[in-house]
Scaffold this motif. Structure first.
Motif, PDB file in Angstrom:
ATOM      1  N   VAL A  59       0.844  -1.190   0.000  1.00  0.00           N
ATOM      2  CA  VAL A  59       0.000   0.000   0.000  1.00  0.00           C
ATOM      3  C   VAL A  59       0.882   1.242   0.000  1.00  0.00           C
ATOM      4  N   VAL A  60       0.759   2.028  -1.060  1.00  0.00           N
ATOM      5  CA  VAL A  60       1.423   3.327  -1.128  1.00  0.00           C
ATOM      6  C   VAL A  60       0.420   4.344  -0.615  1.00  0.00           C
ATOM      7  N   ILE A  61       0.707   4.941   0.535  1.00  0.00           N
ATOM      8  CA  ILE A  61      -0.285   5.745   1.236  1.00  0.00           C
ATOM      9  C   ILE A  61       0.208   7.169   1.444  1.00  0.00           C
ATOM     10  N   ASN A  62      -0.705   8.105   1.232  1.00  0.00           N
ATOM     11  CA  ASN A  62      -0.416   9.512   1.474  1.00  0.00           C
ATOM     12  C   ASN A  62      -0.747   9.824   2.931  1.00  0.00           C
ATOM     13  N   PRO A  63       0.256  10.004   3.785  1.00  0.00           N
ATOM     14  CA  PRO A  63      -0.014  10.173   5.218  1.00  0.00           C
ATOM     15  C   PRO A  63      -0.696  11.495   5.554  1.00  0.00           C
ATOM     16  N   SER A  64      -0.696  12.443   4.610  1.00  0.00           N
ATOM     17  CA  SER A  64      -1.311  13.738   4.888  1.00  0.00           C
ATOM     18  C   SER A  64      -2.826  13.706   4.728  1.00  0.00           C
ATOM     19  N   GLU A  66      -6.655  12.857   5.418  1.00  0.00           N
ATOM     20  CA  GLU A  66      -7.453  12.550   6.602  1.00  0.00           C
ATOM     21  C   GLU A  66      -7.912  11.095   6.548  1.00  0.00           C
ATOM     22  N   GLY A  67      -7.739  10.389   7.633  1.00  0.00           N
ATOM     23  CA  GLY A  67      -8.145   8.994   7.686  1.00  0.00           C
ATOM     24  C   GLY A  67      -7.065   8.020   7.260  1.00  0.00           C
ATOM     25  N   ALA A  68      -5.823   8.512   7.028  1.00  0.00           N
ATOM     26  CA  ALA A  68      -4.744   7.614   6.600  1.00  0.00           C
ATOM     27  C   ALA A  68      -4.492   6.522   7.632  1.00  0.00           C
ATOM     28  N   ALA A  69      -4.546   6.878   8.904  1.00  0.00           N
ATOM     29  CA  ALA A  69      -4.331   5.884   9.962  1.00  0.00           C
ATOM     30  C   ALA A  69      -5.423   4.824   9.946  1.00  0.00           C
ATOM     31  N   ASP A  70      -6.663   5.232   9.663  1.00  0.00           N
ATOM     32  CA  ASP A  70      -7.761   4.276   9.579  1.00  0.00           C
ATOM     33  C   ASP A  70      -7.580   3.331   8.398  1.00  0.00           C
ATOM     34  N   VAL A  71      -7.086   3.871   7.286  1.00  0.00           N
ATOM     35  CA  VAL A  71      -6.826   3.029   6.112  1.00  0.00           C
ATOM     36  C   VAL A  71      -5.832   1.938   6.467  1.00  0.00           C
ATOM     37  N   ARG A  72      -4.762   2.321   7.111  1.00  0.00           N
ATOM     38  CA  ARG A  72      -3.743   1.335   7.499  1.00  0.00           C
ATOM     39  C   ARG A  72      -4.336   0.268   8.414  1.00  0.00           C
ATOM     40  N   ALA A  73      -5.132   0.693   9.388  1.00  0.00           N
ATOM     41  CA  ALA A  73      -5.719  -0.246  10.346  1.00  0.00           C
ATOM     42  C   ALA A  73      -6.670  -1.209   9.648  1.00  0.00           C
ATOM     43  N   VAL A  74      -7.497  -0.698   8.734  1.00  0.00           N
ATOM     44  CA  VAL A  74      -8.457  -1.550   8.037  1.00  0.00           C
ATOM     45  C   VAL A  74      -7.735  -2.565   7.155  1.00  0.00           C
ATOM     46  N   THR A  92       4.107   8.220   1.062  1.00  0.00           N
ATOM     47  CA  THR A  92       4.534   9.213   0.086  1.00  0.00           C
ATOM     48  C   THR A  92       5.176  10.401   0.810  1.00  0.00           C
ATOM     49  N   THR A  93       5.904  11.187   0.044  1.00  0.00           N
ATOM     50  CA  THR A  93       6.533  12.391   0.574  1.00  0.00           C
ATOM     51  C   THR A  93       6.274  13.547  -0.382  1.00  0.00           C
ATOM     52  N   VAL A  94       6.641  14.743   0.042  1.00  0.00           N
ATOM     53  CA  VAL A  94       6.496  15.911  -0.834  1.00  0.00           C
ATOM     54  C   VAL A  94       7.367  15.748  -2.072  1.00  0.00           C
ATOM     55  N   ASP A  95       8.562  15.213  -1.900  1.00  0.00           N
ATOM     56  CA  ASP A  95       9.489  15.044  -3.017  1.00  0.00           C
ATOM     57  C   ASP A  95       9.117  13.865  -3.914  1.00  0.00           C
ATOM     58  N   ASP A  96       8.468  12.866  -3.361  1.00  0.00           N
ATOM     59  CA  ASP A  96       8.076  11.689  -4.143  1.00  0.00           C
ATOM     60  C   ASP A  96       6.644  11.315  -3.784  1.00  0.00           C
ATOM     61  N   PRO A  97       5.685  11.679  -4.641  1.00  0.00           N
ATOM     62  CA  PRO A  97       4.266  11.431  -4.324  1.00  0.00           C
ATOM     63  C   PRO A  97       3.809   9.997  -4.511  1.00  0.00           C
ATOM     64  N   GLY A  98       4.740   9.072  -4.814  1.00  0.00           N
ATOM     65  CA  GLY A  98       4.322   7.678  -4.870  1.00  0.00           C
ATOM     66  C   GLY A  98       5.006   6.811  -5.905  1.00  0.00           C
ATOM     67  N   ALA A 116      -3.347   4.519  -2.030  1.00  0.00           N
ATOM     68  CA  ALA A 116      -4.262   4.984  -0.999  1.00  0.00           C
ATOM     69  C   ALA A 116      -4.046   6.478  -0.822  1.00  0.00           C
ATOM     70  N   GLY A 117      -4.877   7.268  -1.488  1.00  0.00           N
ATOM     71  CA  GLY A 117      -4.718   8.711  -1.458  1.00  0.00           C
ATOM     72  C   GLY A 117      -5.609   9.353  -2.494  1.00  0.00           C
ATOM     73  N   GLY A 118      -5.224  10.527  -2.957  1.00  0.00           N
ATOM     74  CA  GLY A 118      -5.999  11.236  -3.955  1.00  0.00           C
ATOM     75  C   GLY A 118      -5.540  10.941  -5.363  1.00  0.00           C
ATOM     76  N   ASP A 119      -5.990  11.765  -6.300  1.00  0.00           N
ATOM     77  CA  ASP A 119      -5.673  11.539  -7.710  1.00  0.00           C
ATOM     78  C   ASP A 119      -4.170  11.654  -7.977  1.00  0.00           C
ATOM     79  N   GLY A 120      -3.479  12.515  -7.227  1.00  0.00           N
ATOM     80  CA  GLY A 120      -2.037  12.626  -7.406  1.00  0.00           C
ATOM     81  C   GLY A 120      -1.309  11.357  -7.026  1.00  0.00           C
ATOM     82  N   THR A 121      -1.731  10.728  -5.946  1.00  0.00           N
ATOM     83  CA  THR A 121      -1.130   9.457  -5.526  1.00  0.00           C
ATOM     84  C   THR A 121      -1.413   8.373  -6.561  1.00  0.00           C
ATOM     85  N   VAL A 122      -2.638   8.343  -7.073  1.00  0.00           N
ATOM     86  CA  VAL A 122      -3.014   7.352  -8.080  1.00  0.00           C
ATOM     87  C   VAL A 122      -2.149   7.511  -9.326  1.00  0.00           C
TER      88      VAL A 122
END
Length: 369
Positions: A59-64, A66-74, A92-98, A116-122
């Motif tokens: 799972v490549v996840i954008n920690p910023s 909302e709900g990222a922690a819930d995604v990981r738990a689920v 993900t990081t600011v320098d590398d979005p995924g 796991a994130g928005g359109d930028g992560t996808v």
């Protein structure tokens, strides 16, 4: 003597054949042994870190988000309940979005890589997976969640999205590419100006890209995709752009437009279908030329056109002050005077004078319902 000579020759032939057979057997045995050894070592490594057997989920996840922690738990809970190996997570990081994270997941042997994130992560994850055959799963956690909407995937339930990731079917879809081949004189040139940016939904030049570029991030976090329409209101009275459009090997065509959009699929948030004929795996891109005149009246008519075409109703009568015209192509080159904002799937590319787009058929495998 001839008989003795013939006997010697026959013996040599038999020995050569026997030696060849023995050599082949040894080579086959070594290959089999090596393969078994590699598999055994791989399984041992997986057993050591709890990943023995079953689907390897990354799972490549954008920690910023909302709900990222819930995604990981689920994800961890569902994988445990299904007796699957412990999932791997890459933030993900600011320098590398995924993209780098997805490539590391591939190197670590992931069977499915989830964005796991928005359109930028996808987009970033798709960049790494395109052409590999490894499926991409989606857990939408962004403002638009454009690809998920176009694939009819859950956008409000993490458990439902995870269920499709684990038990869905794989579908090969097209991807689009967009490259800014010339920037405006006063544009901020990126470090990688020749990059062919991937897009999965829509690339655009003009009003839509200006709307994306001006959308307030804090407002997006509060009200979601409505923030784009708030930004768009500031550009309703902007000038029409003079565009030169060349599709495939055809002749260039001049037009006065508000926006030109090149899409792989056409469903937007809010129930809006901008490209009703777009099919995500037909090997073509859908091109929409959007124009309005007459101020707010033109925009009102254009909005009515978009709503009507989403319901399957087309109005091709001439003389409309707000219109949207459709065609299809595998490649489109758009040039505009002075430069206009460009975007791919909601990510700004900057002020472009010329934008080149093309399709890569079936390049990405996505896990769908």
């Amino acid at each position: 003597m001839p008989d003795e000579y013939a006997g010697v020759v026959a013996l040599v032939v038999v020995l050569v054949l026997a030696l060849s057979a023995l050599t082949a057997a040894v080579i086959l045995w070594r290959r089999t042994t090596t393969r078994e050894h590699v598999v055994a070592e791989r399984d041992a490594r997986r057993a050591e870190d709890g990943r023995a057997g079953g689907m390897r989920l990354a799972v490549v996840i954008n920690p910023s988000k909302e709900g990222a922690a819930d995604v990981r738990a689920v994800v961890e809970r569902v994988c445990a309940e299904a007796a699957l190996p412990r999932p791997l997570f890459y933030e993900t990081t600011v320098d590398d979005p995924g993209t780098g994270q997805a490539r590391r997941a591939l190197a670590d042997g992931a069977d499915v890589v989830v964005a796991a994130g928005g359109d930028g992560t996808v987009r970033a994850v798709a960049e790494a997976l395109a052409g590999t055959g490894t499926p991409m799963g989606l857990i939408p956690a962004g403002t638009g969640n454009l690809l998920a909407r176009n694939l009819d995937l859950p956008v409000t339930s993490v458990p439902d999205a995870v269920a499709i990731v684990l038990g869905g079917a794989d579908r090969a879809i097209d991807v689009g590419r967009a490259r800014v081949t010339e920037y405006a004189e006063d544009a901020e040139i990126p470090d990688d100006p020749d990059t062919a940016h991937i897009f999965l939904v829509i690339a655009g030049l003009g009003f839509d890209a200006a709307m994306v570029a001006d959308a307030d991030d804090q407002l997006k976090a509060k009200v979601g995709w409505v923030a784009y329409f708030v930004a768009g209101a500031r550009h309703l009275h902007g000038r029409r752009m003079h565009a030169t459009i060349r599709l495939d090997d055809g002749e260039a065509v001049d037009a006065r437009l508000r926006s030109i959009m090149v899409g792989n699929c056409g469903r937007l948030p809010g129930g809006i279908t901008l490209l009703p004929d777009a099919v995500i795996d037909d090997g073509e891109l859908d091109v929409a030329a959007i124009d309005t005149r007459g101020g707010l009246a033109g925009w009102a008519q254009l909005f009515g056109e978009v709503v009507a075409q989403g319901l399957g109703v087309r109005n091709d009568l001439p003389g409309k002050i707000g219109r949207i015209d459709h065609t299809r192509a595998r490649r489109a080159v758009i040039r505009v005077e002075d430069g206009e904002q460009a975007q791919v799937d909601g990510d700004p590319l900057g002020m472009a004078v010329e934008l080149e787009t093309w399709v890569e058929p079936g390049a990405l495998v996505v896990r769908t319902g």
